[in-house]
Motif scaffolding. Structure first.
Motif, PDB file in Angstrom:
ATOM      1  N   THR A 349       0.933  -1.220  -0.062  1.00  0.00           N
ATOM      2  CA  THR A 349      -0.016  -0.015  -0.007  1.00  0.00           C
ATOM      3  C   THR A 349       1.001   1.200  -0.103  1.00  0.00           C
ATOM      4  O   THR A 349       1.919   1.165   0.368  1.00  0.00           O
ATOM      5  CB  THR A 349      -0.952  -0.106   1.205  1.00  0.00           C
ATOM      6  N   PRO A 350       0.433   2.333  -0.670  1.00  0.00           N
ATOM      7  CA  PRO A 350       1.240   3.617  -0.677  1.00  0.00           C
ATOM      8  C   PRO A 350       1.415   4.068   0.821  1.00  0.00           C
ATOM      9  O   PRO A 350       2.402   4.569   1.145  1.00  0.00           O
ATOM     10  CB  PRO A 350       0.312   4.568  -1.088  1.00  0.00           C
ATOM     11  N   LEU A 351       0.528   3.644   1.702  1.00  0.00           N
ATOM     12  CA  LEU A 351       0.945   4.132   3.087  1.00  0.00           C
ATOM     13  C   LEU A 351       2.053   3.301   3.778  1.00  0.00           C
ATOM     14  O   LEU A 351       2.918   4.057   4.655  1.00  0.00           O
ATOM     15  CB  LEU A 351      -0.264   3.932   4.108  1.00  0.00           C
ATOM     16  N   LEU A 352       2.323   1.924   3.474  1.00  0.00           N
ATOM     17  CA  LEU A 352       3.477   1.463   3.872  1.00  0.00           C
ATOM     18  C   LEU A 352       4.514   1.746   3.212  1.00  0.00           C
ATOM     19  O   LEU A 352       5.590   1.867   3.808  1.00  0.00           O
ATOM     20  CB  LEU A 352       3.273  -0.025   3.889  1.00  0.00           C
ATOM     21  N   SER A 387       1.335   8.522  -7.517  1.00  0.00           N
ATOM     22  CA  SER A 387       0.278   7.557  -7.719  1.00  0.00           C
ATOM     23  C   SER A 387      -1.179   8.391  -7.111  1.00  0.00           C
ATOM     24  O   SER A 387      -2.253   7.807  -7.451  1.00  0.00           O
ATOM     25  CB  SER A 387       0.477   6.456  -6.630  1.00  0.00           C
ATOM     26  N   GLY A 388      -1.144   9.282  -6.580  1.00  0.00           N
ATOM     27  CA  GLY A 388      -2.390  10.095  -6.160  1.00  0.00           C
ATOM     28  C   GLY A 388      -3.273   9.233  -5.071  1.00  0.00           C
ATOM     29  O   GLY A 388      -4.128  10.082  -4.502  1.00  0.00           O
ATOM     30  N   ASP A 389      -2.647   8.409  -4.368  1.00  0.00           N
ATOM     31  CA  ASP A 389      -3.161   7.932  -3.429  1.00  0.00           C
ATOM     32  C   ASP A 389      -3.027   8.330  -1.913  1.00  0.00           C
ATOM     33  O   ASP A 389      -3.594   8.395  -0.867  1.00  0.00           O
ATOM     34  CB  ASP A 389      -2.810   6.402  -3.097  1.00  0.00           C
ATOM     35  N   VAL A 390      -1.960   9.412  -2.075  1.00  0.00           N
ATOM     36  CA  VAL A 390      -1.605   9.987  -0.704  1.00  0.00           C
ATOM     37  C   VAL A 390      -1.120  11.621  -1.058  1.00  0.00           C
ATOM     38  O   VAL A 390      -0.959  11.905  -2.323  1.00  0.00           O
ATOM     39  CB  VAL A 390      -0.217   9.480  -0.027  1.00  0.00           C
ATOM     40  N   ALA A 391      -1.566  12.446  -0.152  1.00  0.00           N
ATOM     41  CA  ALA A 391      -1.053  13.776  -0.415  1.00  0.00           C
ATOM     42  C   ALA A 391       0.392  13.839  -0.666  1.00  0.00           C
ATOM     43  O   ALA A 391       1.134  13.726   0.191  1.00  0.00           O
ATOM     44  CB  ALA A 391      -1.620  14.661   0.518  1.00  0.00           C
ATOM     45  N   GLY A 392       0.692  14.833  -1.495  1.00  0.00           N
ATOM     46  CA  GLY A 392       2.292  15.182  -1.829  1.00  0.00           C
ATOM     47  C   GLY A 392       2.933  15.739  -0.750  1.00  0.00           C
ATOM     48  O   GLY A 392       3.883  15.528  -0.396  1.00  0.00           O
ATOM     49  N   TRP A 393       2.325  16.623  -0.280  1.00  0.00           N
ATOM     50  CA  TRP A 393       3.041  17.750   0.909  1.00  0.00           C
ATOM     51  C   TRP A 393       3.108  16.992   1.975  1.00  0.00           C
ATOM     52  O   TRP A 393       4.046  17.037   2.712  1.00  0.00           O
ATOM     53  CB  TRP A 393       1.960  18.817   0.978  1.00  0.00           C
ATOM     54  N   ALA A 394       2.095  15.948   2.195  1.00  0.00           N
ATOM     55  CA  ALA A 394       2.341  15.198   3.488  1.00  0.00           C
ATOM     56  C   ALA A 394       3.511  14.234   3.381  1.00  0.00           C
ATOM     57  O   ALA A 394       4.327  14.170   4.716  1.00  0.00           O
ATOM     58  CB  ALA A 394       1.063  14.490   3.786  1.00  0.00           C
ATOM     59  N   VAL A 395       3.574  13.511   2.441  1.00  0.00           N
ATOM     60  CA  VAL A 395       4.801  12.709   2.388  1.00  0.00           C
ATOM     61  C   VAL A 395       6.160  13.330   2.387  1.00  0.00           C
ATOM     62  O   VAL A 395       6.784  12.740   2.987  1.00  0.00           O
ATOM     63  CB  VAL A 395       4.610  11.589   0.697  1.00  0.00           C
ATOM     64  N   GLY A 451       1.632   8.710  10.361  1.00  0.00           N
ATOM     65  CA  GLY A 451       0.417   8.463  11.073  1.00  0.00           C
ATOM     66  C   GLY A 451      -0.443   9.680  11.115  1.00  0.00           C
ATOM     67  O   GLY A 451      -1.686   9.944  11.024  1.00  0.00           O
ATOM     68  N   ALA A 452       0.202  10.903  11.386  1.00  0.00           N
ATOM     69  CA  ALA A 452      -0.526  12.240  11.771  1.00  0.00           C
ATOM     70  C   ALA A 452      -0.746  12.981  10.395  1.00  0.00           C
ATOM     71  O   ALA A 452      -1.682  13.692  10.242  1.00  0.00           O
ATOM     72  CB  ALA A 452       0.469  12.998  12.578  1.00  0.00           C
ATOM     73  N   LEU A 453       0.228  12.748   9.272  1.00  0.00           N
ATOM     74  CA  LEU A 453       0.122  13.474   8.173  1.00  0.00           C
ATOM     75  C   LEU A 453      -0.315  12.814   6.787  1.00  0.00           C
ATOM     76  O   LEU A 453      -1.446  13.058   6.116  1.00  0.00           O
ATOM     77  CB  LEU A 453       1.364  14.126   7.840  1.00  0.00           C
ATOM     78  N   VAL A 454       0.312  11.659   6.835  1.00  0.00           N
ATOM     79  CA  VAL A 454       0.098  10.762   5.356  1.00  0.00           C
ATOM     80  C   VAL A 454      -1.252  10.020   5.488  1.00  0.00           C
ATOM     81  O   VAL A 454      -1.971   9.767   4.550  1.00  0.00           O
ATOM     82  CB  VAL A 454       1.212   9.801   5.073  1.00  0.00           C
ATOM     83  N   LEU A 455      -1.537   9.294   6.684  1.00  0.00           N
ATOM     84  CA  LEU A 455      -2.636   8.395   7.053  1.00  0.00           C
ATOM     85  C   LEU A 455      -3.797   9.228   6.710  1.00  0.00           C
ATOM     86  O   LEU A 455      -4.859   8.808   6.063  1.00  0.00           O
ATOM     87  CB  LEU A 455      -2.500   7.930   8.281  1.00  0.00           C
ATOM     88  N   PRO A 456      -4.369  10.440   7.307  1.00  0.00           N
ATOM     89  CA  PRO A 456      -5.391  11.046   7.068  1.00  0.00           C
ATOM     90  C   PRO A 456      -5.584  11.522   5.503  1.00  0.00           C
ATOM     91  O   PRO A 456      -6.841  11.669   5.095  1.00  0.00           O
ATOM     92  CB  PRO A 456      -5.113  12.622   8.065  1.00  0.00           C
ATOM     93  N   SER A 457      -4.458  11.860   4.856  1.00  0.00           N
ATOM     94  CA  SER A 457      -4.744  12.129   3.585  1.00  0.00           C
ATOM     95  C   SER A 457      -5.008  11.157   2.670  1.00  0.00           C
ATOM     96  O   SER A 457      -5.591  11.222   1.567  1.00  0.00           O
ATOM     97  CB  SER A 457      -3.219  12.722   3.136  1.00  0.00           C
TER      98      SER A 457
END
Length: 459
Positions: A349-352, A387-395, A451-457
């Motif tokens: 997953t993108p989160l992992l 990929s668009g699954d997560v926010a770029g700024w957060a990553v 967890g605080a930035l990428v997960l919510p996005s």
């Protein structure tokens, strides 16, 4: 695919070679970029050179020149001196004062310039019964937080590289993330190392009369690869600080700011206000150009300080960042970055994948240059963002801060300086605890920030 893998291997090899030989990585990177681009990617030398980040160069030169003038005319030293005097004999607030002061110094271009606080803070901590780990982590957290200010080196590299890749990362948001994370870590340090026990502790003599005066000529590290020089200077400054403390010689009463220092303070306030106002209005402030504008005012008012400040422009970091980003541009042209993106996608997953990238960045940065890691890893994380699954700024924000909070490791310049500025009998303990703290951040940092930035996005 073989050429892309070989190019990535050369990229990593240059990092390793420069670290082992203790040479400037930016110079090697630029030369390697030219060789790989021309002979392996079939690029013209003009196209390779076009990848040099002119925008970041303007930022770095403008920021370091502006604040070099403020240092040359004594404004920065006076601000620090007055701030420490205000704390008085309240031991609980001493690490907080050094945290805030280090943020301010680190925000003035190079975060490592904040290391001038270590030879002062560590002996003072011993005098007032403060755990040296608490003081070291307060200064280290200040370095990390201030470095991500819109005028700080970490911030310039991170949001400059992200914007060049089409990711809208607000400099104030990045600074807010770094500041919030480091305040949280400082709170943890207060809990772990007896900070709250200092609430009822006051000294009989007051520390305002025992604080060594700051000097504009105090040596500061010019770039992250001068580890030995930093340690040597830290030892010398620490010895001087201890001598002043134990001689108990009262410091001269501070005089009022002179005309040039008042103008400098007004220009510093104007710079901050302009950046905030333009950001609120939705504009994209060019901080480098703004620094040149305010620096022009200062150099007209005080030509001598302006002339001496030219020699203090951080050309070393310009070469460091420029060489790495130029090589990354060659890798992007060859498709090597896309290849890494496919590998990151294979993680799951993108989160992992974001968690893995942040952990890798933190682990490497604990032993190497944070600036170099930011310049290298931010572009290499772009395929995951695409990929668009997560926010770029957060990553990008999570990756950047994860790469910074591990800098207190004794294997890096920051941590090594802390070890060098305590008494010899304390060094084994400080080394042991800084190692544990730094390596724990390799795990805790990615978990917290992803967890605080990428997960919510991603929800």
């Amino acid at each position: 695919m073989e050429l892309q893998i070989l190019a990535l291997a050369i990229f990593v090899g240059v990092f390793v070679l420069a670290t082992l030989r203790k040479v400037h990585i930016g110079v090697l990177m630029f030369a390697a970029a030219a060789g790989v681009g021309v002979w392996m990617a079939g690029m013209t030398i003009e196209k390779v050179v076009a990848g040099f980040p002119i925008g970041i160069l303007v930022l770095l030169v403008g920021v370091t020149y502006f604040f070099a003038i403020a240092q040359a005319n004594g404004t920065i030293d006076r601000i620090i001196e007055m701030a420490i005097t205000k704390v008085g004999d309240r031991a609980f607030f001493l690490p907080l004062a050094f945290f805030a002061l280090t943020i301010g110094i680190s925000a003035m271009g190079s975060p490592l310039a904040g290391l001038v606080m270590a030879p002062i803070g560590m002996p003072l901590a011993k005098r007032y019964g403060i755990d040296r780990m608490l003081m070291g982590l307060a200064i280290g957290s200040g370095l990390s937080a201030g470095g991500f200010a819109p005028t700080g080196l970490f911030g310039i590299v991170t949001y400059g590289t992200a914007r060049a890749a089409g990711i809208d990362l607000d400099p104030l948001v990045l600074f807010g993330v770094a500041l919030g994370t480091n305040i949280l870590l400082l709170g943890a340090a207060y809990v772990l190392f007896g900070g709250f026990k200092l609430l009822n502790t006051r000294t009989a003599d007051g520390f305002g009369t025992n604080v060594p005066r700051f000097s504009a000529s105090r040596p500061t590290p010019s770039h992250p690869f001068e580890r030995e020089g930093t340690i040597a200077r830290g030892k010398k400054a620490a010895e001087q600080a201890v001598q002043v403390l134990y001689e108990r010689a009262p410091a001269p009463q501070p005089s009022r700011l002179d005309r040039n220092q008042i103008i400098t303070v007004l220009c510093m306030a104007g710079l901050v206000a302009t950046v905030i106002l333009m950001s609120v209005l939705g504009a994209s402030p060019d901080i480098g150009v703004l620094c040149f504008a305010f620096a022009s005012v200062l150099t007209l008012c005080d030509p001598q300080s302006g002339k001496s400040a030219v020699a203090k422009i951080d050309w070393s970091t310009v070469l460091l960042v420029g060489g790495i980003i130029t090589f990354v541009g060659v890798l992007q042209t060859m498709g090597a970055v896309a290849l890494l993106g496919e590998a990151a996608g294979a993680v799951g997953t993108p989160l992992l994948a974001a968690l893995v990238i942040c952990a890798i960045g933190a682990l490497i940065s604990a032993f190497a240059s944070t600036t170099g890691m930011l310049a290298a890893l931010v572009p290499l994380a772009l395929p995951l963002v695409a990929s668009g699954d997560v926010a770029g700024w957060a990553v990008i924000a999570a990756l950047a801060v994860c790469s910074s909070i591990v800098d207190v490791s004794p294997f890096s310049t920051v941590g090594a300086t802390f070890v060098a500025t305590v008494d010899a009998d304390e060094r084994p303990r400080i080394t042991r605890f800084l190692t544990r703290w730094g390596l724990s951040m390799v795990v805790a940092g990615p978990l917290l920030l992803v967890g605080a930035l990428v997960l919510p996005s991603s929800l």
